[in-house]
Scaffold this motif. Structure first.
Motif, PDB file in Angstrom:
ATOM      1  N   LEU A 317      36.426  43.046  47.852  1.00  0.00           N
ATOM      2  CA  LEU A 317      36.843  42.796  46.477  1.00  0.00           C
ATOM      3  C   LEU A 317      36.351  43.864  45.523  1.00  0.00           C
ATOM      4  O   LEU A 317      36.775  43.907  44.364  1.00  0.00           O
ATOM      5  CB  LEU A 317      36.319  41.434  46.003  1.00  0.00           C
ATOM      6  CG  LEU A 317      36.821  40.210  46.756  1.00  0.00           C
ATOM      7  CD1 LEU A 317      36.224  38.945  46.155  1.00  0.00           C
ATOM      8  CD2 LEU A 317      38.337  40.127  46.735  1.00  0.00           C
ATOM      9  N   GLY A 318      35.457  44.749  45.998  1.00  0.00           N
ATOM     10  CA  GLY A 318      34.823  45.678  45.089  1.00  0.00           C
ATOM     11  C   GLY A 318      33.670  45.007  44.369  1.00  0.00           C
ATOM     12  O   GLY A 318      33.155  43.968  44.789  1.00  0.00           O
ATOM     13  N   ALA A 319      33.265  45.582  43.251  1.00  0.00           N
ATOM     14  CA  ALA A 319      32.067  45.119  42.558  1.00  0.00           C
ATOM     15  C   ALA A 319      32.275  43.858  41.736  1.00  0.00           C
ATOM     16  O   ALA A 319      31.325  43.109  41.484  1.00  0.00           O
ATOM     17  CB  ALA A 319      31.536  46.232  41.659  1.00  0.00           C
ATOM     18  N   TYR A 320      33.488  43.632  41.284  1.00  0.00           N
ATOM     19  CA  TYR A 320      33.797  42.481  40.431  1.00  0.00           C
ATOM     20  C   TYR A 320      35.121  41.863  40.881  1.00  0.00           C
ATOM     21  O   TYR A 320      35.897  42.471  41.606  1.00  0.00           O
ATOM     22  CB  TYR A 320      33.953  42.910  38.969  1.00  0.00           C
ATOM     23  CG  TYR A 320      32.733  43.518  38.329  1.00  0.00           C
ATOM     24  CD1 TYR A 320      31.736  42.718  37.774  1.00  0.00           C
ATOM     25  CD2 TYR A 320      32.584  44.902  38.242  1.00  0.00           C
ATOM     26  CE1 TYR A 320      30.622  43.277  37.156  1.00  0.00           C
ATOM     27  CE2 TYR A 320      31.468  45.477  37.638  1.00  0.00           C
ATOM     28  CZ  TYR A 320      30.495  44.653  37.096  1.00  0.00           C
ATOM     29  OH  TYR A 320      29.389  45.200  36.497  1.00  0.00           O
ATOM     30  N   ASN A 321      35.381  40.671  40.371  1.00  0.00           N
ATOM     31  CA  ASN A 321      36.713  40.093  40.540  1.00  0.00           C
ATOM     32  C   ASN A 321      37.674  40.825  39.610  1.00  0.00           C
ATOM     33  O   ASN A 321      37.452  40.886  38.404  1.00  0.00           O
ATOM     34  CB  ASN A 321      36.726  38.614  40.169  1.00  0.00           C
ATOM     35  CG  ASN A 321      35.858  37.771  41.074  1.00  0.00           C
ATOM     36  OD1 ASN A 321      35.722  38.056  42.252  1.00  0.00           O
ATOM     37  ND2 ASN A 321      35.257  36.726  40.523  1.00  0.00           N
ATOM     38  N   SER A 322      38.736  41.367  40.167  1.00  0.00           N
ATOM     39  CA  SER A 322      39.819  41.863  39.343  1.00  0.00           C
ATOM     40  C   SER A 322      40.762  40.696  39.051  1.00  0.00           C
ATOM     41  O   SER A 322      40.518  39.565  39.478  1.00  0.00           O
ATOM     42  CB  SER A 322      40.543  42.998  40.053  1.00  0.00           C
ATOM     43  OG  SER A 322      41.567  43.523  39.230  1.00  0.00           O
ATOM     44  N   ASN A 323      41.840  40.976  38.322  1.00  0.00           N
ATOM     45  CA  ASN A 323      42.721  39.876  37.891  1.00  0.00           C
ATOM     46  C   ASN A 323      43.127  38.942  39.030  1.00  0.00           C
ATOM     47  O   ASN A 323      43.014  37.725  38.928  1.00  0.00           O
ATOM     48  CB  ASN A 323      43.985  40.435  37.238  1.00  0.00           C
ATOM     49  CG  ASN A 323      43.740  40.927  35.828  1.00  0.00           C
ATOM     50  OD1 ASN A 323      42.690  41.459  35.530  1.00  0.00           O
ATOM     51  ND2 ASN A 323      44.715  40.754  34.958  1.00  0.00           N
ATOM     52  N   PHE A 324      43.622  39.516  40.134  1.00  0.00           N
ATOM     53  CA  PHE A 324      44.116  38.709  41.245  1.00  0.00           C
ATOM     54  C   PHE A 324      43.391  39.021  42.549  1.00  0.00           C
ATOM     55  O   PHE A 324      43.851  38.642  43.624  1.00  0.00           O
ATOM     56  CB  PHE A 324      45.619  38.943  41.429  1.00  0.00           C
ATOM     57  CG  PHE A 324      46.426  38.794  40.170  1.00  0.00           C
ATOM     58  CD1 PHE A 324      46.542  37.563  39.545  1.00  0.00           C
ATOM     59  CD2 PHE A 324      47.030  39.891  39.586  1.00  0.00           C
ATOM     60  CE1 PHE A 324      47.263  37.434  38.364  1.00  0.00           C
ATOM     61  CE2 PHE A 324      47.751  39.769  38.411  1.00  0.00           C
ATOM     62  CZ  PHE A 324      47.876  38.536  37.797  1.00  0.00           C
TER      63      PHE A 324
END
Length: 769
Positions: A317-324
């Motif tokens: 997901l990477g470092a944060y939640n993106s929109n979806f």
């Protein structure tokens, strides 16, 4: 009235301005004299922010504003950006940590914005950004795709953001245990950079009471809602527009931190503020795509019927939640989990992991290419291990045409389909019968030839709701305002042509308006291959209302019942009258009569169900064992897109999607080192496909019209990518299988292929064979 367009291949009318340099992109229309924003970005992947000193930058020439998280909060901004969380089998939804639009307390990936400098010129802003003094306390970087490691967020101490499940796990395990044959494969799906021609950008103005934001994106309404929330503004105080856009591919369908910081700067300085990413910023901070590993297992009975299917994936997901971000490899992957095969014992487990890298979200296909890649690679592997033809194994397991409508284990109801017919046509079009001769010729030339099949299906995503406004203009033309947003797909041509086909209004007299939250009350933007299907659906409804309204007006004029008036897509027919007015003539008569109520029509409509484009991709490759180079010799696509409005534009969408799929399969990969530094930060290191490497792509539509909409259409924007990944990977495996090569990760670069061949067999053995 015809239920769908006339299916003519009409040249794109917007291309004239694009090809002559008359396109109007964000940077072309930014206000003269606008201040320029530059962002100070994290130089490390994970660290505590010990201190920030902005004063040296504020003292620099031309500087109008320097802002960090604390300053944004002091100005009344809400730092936390919005996003969607997926259901979690541990209860509730996945982890929901704050994602600040300026880093607060800690940085979590290289390139994360920490501060913003706004100055009179870009050079002055860059100089001042160098003067911002930030002290960091480095923390361990979490890069590997597994739970555990240095925690990024308190809400996920083990970095497990999401634990999603779909299906009856116990039933699937029992079916696998009882299966006559079991086949397993683990597949890595490499991270991709969208590489849009136009990088992300925006500008904002504030007139004292109202914020206007212009940006290059895939829809204006979500950003408007987020600006309202982040800056605590009233809905009527926010106006968002989007001009021409140089590519989106899903990456521009989300909101990004820079937009909110720039909007805040415009509000506080009272002057226009603009920002454009350079290519390195794009590489560092654009949402990536894919980036997951899938462990797949299939169970077959003695007749080689698929009786159980299981996928467990780990997604980045990477470092944060993106929109979806949480939704892509879970909910959206599940949509087409079992593809075109008749199996009801299926299970998907998805664990989403936080890492110290940029966010991962939708990229052309958004979960469906990943699901089909896993399924179709596993189907090919099963055929090889079980000693049967991959095409025949698929035929045995297809959902039969008489089984539709068919409800899958993930709850999708496929309305129609004729997969065997399309597969037969694919075999003919790809000249499968001539493959042995071509393979022998390649062998004689010292090369390896393979053919790969992918039979895909995708579920059209996005909101089924859409709106439209059609107005008759005083100059004798018409204007259609749409809720979707073109990113280069040819919407202006399609929507004008469709309205012309349904009304008889000459296409050159129809203006298409999009991307303006003041002019269009609501809309779903572009994404999920939804645009043409939802927009034509609501347009068709609006045309029906216009015909009824103008027909009643004309009936009253000539003294006949409204039910006697007809319209044949070009003219009204009035019994007992020699008049046969066109729609524009009827509108002009209404205007002359003072009937303003008949000149503007607003309509909303909801698709009753989704449609499911599907088809067969056949890739044929030739490999030079001495260099590992893969040449795609033939590429054949047989699609079922239902009825087409403009076949040429549909073919163009397929070509673009295939090329992006082949790019991921053969050359593209985002790479970080162990400390989270991006190693593929320019086009010197990130290999987008070149035109010379791409094959001639043969395309044919074999329609099985959808019953989910009045036009019988199915979306086509992402289908090319959904089918391409597995087709070319299976072709490479077919070529290398006789050498004993079994596992080859994407991208299948010449170096990887060369190494795999060397490990499997010496060159002299290949030459002797």
């Amino acid at each position: 009235m015809q239920p769908f367009g006339k299916s003519q291949s009409v040249a794109r009318r917007e291309d004239i301005r694009f090809l002559t340099g008359a396109g109007r992109y964000v940077d072309d229309i930014a206000p003269e004299g606008a201040l320029v924003a530059v962002f100070v970005r994290a130089p490390v992947a994970h660290a505590r922010i010990v201190s920030i000193d902005l004063e040296p930058a504020r003292a620099m020439p031309g500087v109008a504003m320097v802002l960090d998280a604390a300053g944004a909060v002091a100005l009344g901004a809400d730092l936390g950006m919005g996003y969607t969380c997926a259901p979690d089998r541990r209860g509730g939804t996945g982890a929901a940590p704050e994602r600040p639009f300026l880093a607060r307390g800690r940085v979590r990936f290289v390139g994360e914005p920490v501060a913003m400098v706004v100055a009179a010129t870009r050079a002055q802003a860059l100089d001042a950004a160098e003067a911002v003094e930030i002290e960091y306390d480095d923390l361990p970087a979490k890069i590997d795709l597994a739970p555990g490691g240095a925690p990024l967020h308190d809400e996920a101490p083990d970095n497990l953001a999401l634990d999603y499940a779909m299906g009856d796990e116990a039933r699937v395990e029992a079916a696998l245990a009882a299966a006559a044959h079991r086949v397993a494969i683990t597949l890595a799906d490499n991270r991709i950079h969208a590489a849009t021609m136009e990088p992300r950008n925006c500008f904002a103005t504030w007139d004292g009471t109202r914020l206007s934001m212009t940006y290059g994106g895939q829809g204006v309404w979500d950003l408007k809602d987020e600006l309202i929330a982040r800056l605590n503004l009233a809905p009527e105080a926010v106006h968002v527009t989007t001009p021409d856009v140089g590519g989106g591919f899903g990456m521009k369908g989300m909101n990004y931190p820079e937009y909110f910081a720039v909007a805040l700067a415009a509000r506080e300085t009272g002057r226009p503020v603009r920002w454009s990413a350079d290519r390195s910023e794009s590489m560092l901070t654009d949402n990536g795509g894919r980036d997951l590993v899938s462990a797949v297992e299939m169970g077959f009975d003695a007749d080689l019927r698929l009786v159980a299917y299981r996928v467990d994936n780990l997604s980045n997901l990477g470092a944060y939640n993106s929109n979806f971000g949480q939704m892509i490899q879970s909910h959206l992957f599940a949509r087409v989990l079992t593809g075109v095969y008749d199996v009801q014992a299926a299970y998907l487990g998805c664990r989403g992991i936080y890492t110290n890298t940029a966010q991962v979200d939708a990229y052309r296909g958004a979960g469906r290419p990943e699901a089909i890649f896993a399924l179709e690679r596993a189907m090919d592997r099963a055929a090889r291990e079980l000693g049967v033809d991959p095409w025949d194994l698929r035929r045995r397991n297809f959902i039969a045409p008489d089984r539709f409508p068919y409800t899958t284990v993930s709850g999708e109801t496929y309305d129609v389909g004729d997969f065997p017919r399309l597969l037969d046509r694919a075999a003919e079009a790809a000249d499968l019968a001539g493959l042995p001769a071509r393979r022998a010729a390649s062998r004689k030339a010292g090369r390896l030839r393979g053919v790969g099949l992918c039979y895909y299906i995708e579920s059209i995503l996005g909101s089924p709701d859409e709106g439209v406004q059609i107005a008759f203009t005083p100059d004798g033309g018409a204007e259609i305002r749409v809720g979707t947003q073109s990113n280069g797909q040819g919407h202006e041509t399609v929507f004008a042509r469709f309205l012309s086909d349904q009304t008889g209004i000459p296409v050159e007299r129809i203006a298409v308006v999009q991307g303006d939250s003041d002019l269009i009350a609501a809309g779903g933007g572009t994404g999920g291959s939804r645009s043409v299907t939802v927009q034509t659906n609501v347009t068709l409804k609006a045309v029906g209302e216009i015909v009824a309204g103008l027909g009643a007006f004309l009936a009253e004029r000539v003294g006949v019942p409204p039910s006697d008036v007809s319209f044949d897509d070009e003219r009204f027919r009035l019994p007992g009258s020699n008049e046969t007015p066109t729609m524009l003539e009827a509108a002009a008569a209404a205007r002359d009569a003072g009937r303003e109520d008949l000149l503007t029509w607003r309509c909303e409509a909801t698709l009753r169900a989704r449609s499911f484009p599907n088809g067969a991709h056949v890739a044929e490759v030739e490999i030079d064992p001495e260099t590992g180079r893969i040449a795609i010799d033939r590429y054949t696509v047989i699609d079922d897109f239902g009825n087409l409005i403009n076949p040429m534009l549909a073919e163009g969408q397929v070509h673009g999607g295939v090329v992006q799929g082949l790019g991921q399969a053969l050359s593209e990969q985002v790479v970080h080192d162990a400390d989270g530094q991006l190693l593929s930060a320019s086009f010197m290191d990130y290999a987008v496909p070149r035109a010379a490497d791409m094959p001639r792509i043969s395309f044919e539509n074999v329609p099985v019209p959808s019953t989910a909409n009045a036009m019988g259409m199915k979306g086509c924007g992402e289908a090319g990518t959904v089918g391409a990944l597995a087709a070319v990977a299976n072709a490479v495996e077919d070529a290398l299988w006789p050498l004993g090569v079994r596992d080859l990760d994407l991208p299948m670069t010449p170096h990887r292929v060369w190494e795999a061949i060397r490990r499997a067999a010496p060159l002299e053995e290949i030459a002797a064979e």
